[in-house]
Write an enzyme that holds these catalytic residues in place. Structure first.
Site, PDB file in Angstrom:
ATOM      1  CE  LYS A  78     -13.229  -3.488   0.438  1.00  0.00           C
ATOM      2  NZ  LYS A  78     -12.174  -2.854   1.250  1.00  0.00           N
ATOM      3  CE  LYS A 111      -4.265  -1.856   0.910  1.00  0.00           C
ATOM      4  NZ  LYS A 111      -5.624  -1.762   1.192  1.00  0.00           N
ATOM      5  CE  LYS A 154      -5.729  -7.172  -1.441  1.00  0.00           C
ATOM      6  NZ  LYS A 154      -6.590  -7.349  -0.326  1.00  0.00           N
TER       7      LYS A 154
HETATM    8  N1  AQP Z   1      -8.799 -10.035  -4.221  1.00  0.00           N
HETATM    9  C1  AQP Z   1      -9.323 -10.708  -3.205  1.00  0.00           C
HETATM   10  N2  AQP Z   1      -9.579 -12.030  -3.323  1.00  0.00           N
HETATM   11  C2  AQP Z   1     -10.130 -12.730  -2.316  1.00  0.00           C
HETATM   12  N3  AQP Z   1     -10.463 -12.174  -1.130  1.00  0.00           N
HETATM   13  C3  AQP Z   1     -10.239 -10.860  -0.973  1.00  0.00           C
HETATM   14  N4  AQP Z   1     -10.448 -10.015   0.040  1.00  0.00           N
HETATM   15  C4  AQP Z   1     -10.041  -8.770  -0.301  1.00  0.00           C
HETATM   16  N5  AQP Z   1      -9.562  -8.781  -1.549  1.00  0.00           N
HETATM   17  C5  AQP Z   1      -9.662 -10.057  -1.986  1.00  0.00           C
HETATM   18  C6  AQP Z   1     -11.020 -10.408   1.314  1.00  0.00           C
HETATM   19  O1  AQP Z   1     -12.118  -9.548   1.574  1.00  0.00           O
HETATM   20  C7  AQP Z   1     -12.165  -9.278   2.962  1.00  0.00           C
HETATM   21  C8  AQP Z   1     -12.250  -7.817   3.197  1.00  0.00           C
HETATM   22  O2  AQP Z   1     -11.125  -7.116   2.813  1.00  0.00           O
HETATM   23  P1  AQP Z   1     -10.882  -5.659   3.426  1.00  0.00           P
HETATM   24  O3  AQP Z   1     -11.839  -4.697   2.946  1.00  0.00           O
HETATM   25  O4  AQP Z   1     -10.811  -5.731   4.893  1.00  0.00           O
HETATM   26  O5  AQP Z   1      -9.473  -5.264   3.041  1.00  0.00           O
HETATM   27  P2  AQP Z   1      -8.533  -5.672   1.938  1.00  0.00           P
HETATM   28  O6  AQP Z   1      -8.139  -7.060   2.145  1.00  0.00           O
HETATM   29  O7  AQP Z   1      -7.432  -4.703   1.932  1.00  0.00           O
HETATM   30  O8  AQP Z   1      -9.464  -5.535   0.665  1.00  0.00           O
HETATM   31  P3  AQP Z   1      -9.272  -4.704  -0.634  1.00  0.00           P
HETATM   32  O9  AQP Z   1     -10.350  -5.118  -1.540  1.00  0.00           O
HETATM   33  O10 AQP Z   1      -7.881  -4.791  -1.135  1.00  0.00           O
HETATM   34  O11 AQP Z   1      -9.615  -3.273  -0.138  1.00  0.00           O
HETATM   35  P4  AQP Z   1      -8.804  -1.940  -0.224  1.00  0.00           P
HETATM   36  O12 AQP Z   1      -8.417  -1.785  -1.627  1.00  0.00           O
HETATM   37  O13 AQP Z   1      -9.821  -0.937   0.227  1.00  0.00           O
HETATM   38  O14 AQP Z   1      -7.659  -2.045   0.710  1.00  0.00           O
HETATM   39  C9  AQP Z   1     -10.950  -9.940   3.602  1.00  0.00           C
HETATM   40  O15 AQP Z   1     -11.387 -11.180   4.139  1.00  0.00           O
HETATM   41  C10 AQP Z   1     -10.033 -10.179   2.447  1.00  0.00           C
HETATM   42  O16 AQP Z   1      -9.235 -11.319   2.642  1.00  0.00           O
END
Ligand code: AQP
Length: 330
Positions: A200, A114, A197
């Site tokens: 969002k 990040k 990965k």
């Molecule tokens: N790409 C992914 N594939 C499978 N599982 C995923 N998760 C996130 N991305 C993937 C799972 O979703 C849950 C929530 O994630 P989060 O919002 O707590 O944070 P994150 O993991 O940092 O998710 P993002 O999508 O990458 O969000 P941003 O971009 O906002 O930081 C977790 O169970 C995670 O494993």
């Protein structure tokens, strides 16, 4: 009476929830909700570790609540609430900060990823401390199981280390939780950059399929998804783009990757993408439609979140009090 084990998990209300969040997290939470005592949180304190527009954040919090419910989480079986409404999360985070080590936080790959663009110097202290707050989230409820995607494995390991270290230093206090990572869909990669990965908060909407995307946008995004050189439809380490599409197909349809490969033998990438889009659209349609209905009544969503926060505050009290006592703070 048999007491059920506790489950805790959460999603940040940052950006648009995507199909990776659905298959890596939500779908599994719904499948296991009958067997456990469930706490599903909207982790808004995590979301503010990177800059958020307050107006958008307010809306996204309701959107996550609506998607939780629309995915099938039942408020009778799950406590659904906002992290910032239960002050124990922030308080326990501070207590755990005194057992977490700078060196171990510096090794977290999510922090490195990040901050890879903007640099660690200008990152917030909150972003660095993110995994400690995550540990507090789970330990606060003495949860046994944490269903998450593969990307969270390292944070889960740190959480276990912090629980063990606290128990060792101050006496048995916390349950040492276990990660529960699904066999398929645990790490959905970006459609346009399969080495990253799916995320969002990505500035490139073409990199993810949002749960609330309409069918035409989903068709367009999957049609434009990156492919590998060659024509064979097979999962292999030198074909990360096709492997990602096959994994997503498998996670959404329940079919095995080898079954899908056999189905597409002798056929082209175009066919795979066309049919994958329909599988994804069909799988997400009921969630999308129900979520949009729920979002029409924000007062009802707020009421539900308030009632969840009351239940969560009560459940959080014993672990918080016992941590304070152990530390000599009572
Ligand atoms: N790409 C992914 N594939 C499978 N599982 C995923 N998760 C996130 N991305 C993937 C799972 O979703 C849950 C929530 O994630 P989060 O919002 O707590 O944070 P994150 O993991 O940092 O998710 P993002 O999508 O990458 O969000 P941003 O971009 O906002 O930081 C977790 O169970 C995670 O494993």
């Amino acid at each position: 009476m048999e007491t059920k084990q506790r489950v805790f998990s959460g999603i940040q209300p940052s950006g648009n929830l995507h199909v990776g969040n659905y298959v890596g997290a939500l779908k599994n939470w719904v499948a296991m909700q009958d067997d456990y005592e469930n706490y599903f949180c909207i982790v808004d304190l995590h979301a503010i570790t990177v800059p958020q527009d307050p107006k958008v954040l307010r809306q996204k919090i309701r959107e996550v609540a609506a998607i939780y419910l629309a995915s099938g989480l039942d408020p009778e079986k799950c406590v659904i609430f906002r992290q910032s409404k239960v002050s124990g999360h922030a308080e326990l985070c501070w207590l755990l900060n005194s057992v977490a080590r700078f060196g171990e936080l510096s090794r977290m790959t999510q922090f490195k990823d990040k901050t890879s663009k903007g640099g660690a110097e200008s990152a917030s202290a909150g972003l660095f401390d993110y995994p400690v707050l995550q540990a507090a989230d789970v330990l606060l409820y003495n949860a046994h199981l944490v269903p998450v995607g593969e990307d969270q494995r390292q944070h889960l390991e740190l959480m276990r280390t912090l629980a063990r270290r606290f128990n060792h230093l101050y006496g048995e206090t916390f349950v040492v939780p276990e990660a529960l990572i699904p066999p398929t869909g645990a790490r959905v990669m970006s459609l346009d950059a399969p080495e990253e990965k799916m995320s969002k908060s990505s500035p490139r909407p073409g990199s993810y399929v949002a749960i609330l995307d309409d069918p035409d946008s989903i068709r367009k995004k999957i049609r434009r998804a990156k492919t590998d050189s060659g024509t064979e439809i097979e999962a292999s380490p030198d074909k990360p783009a096709i492997t990602n599409l096959l994994d997503l197909y498998s996670a959404m349809s329940g079919e095995t990757v080898s079954g899908i490969e056999a189905h597409y033998e002798g056929r082209g990438y175009g066919d795979l993408k066309k049919e994958l889009a329909e599988v994804v659209i069909e799988g997400l349609a009921p969630v999308r439609e129900r979520a949009l209905e729920l979002l029409d009544d924000p007062a009802e969503l707020d009421r539900l979140l308030d009632s969840g926060a009351r239940r969560a505050r009560e459940a959080a009290q014993p672990a918080l009090e016992s941590a304070r006592t152990r530390l000599g703070l009572d």
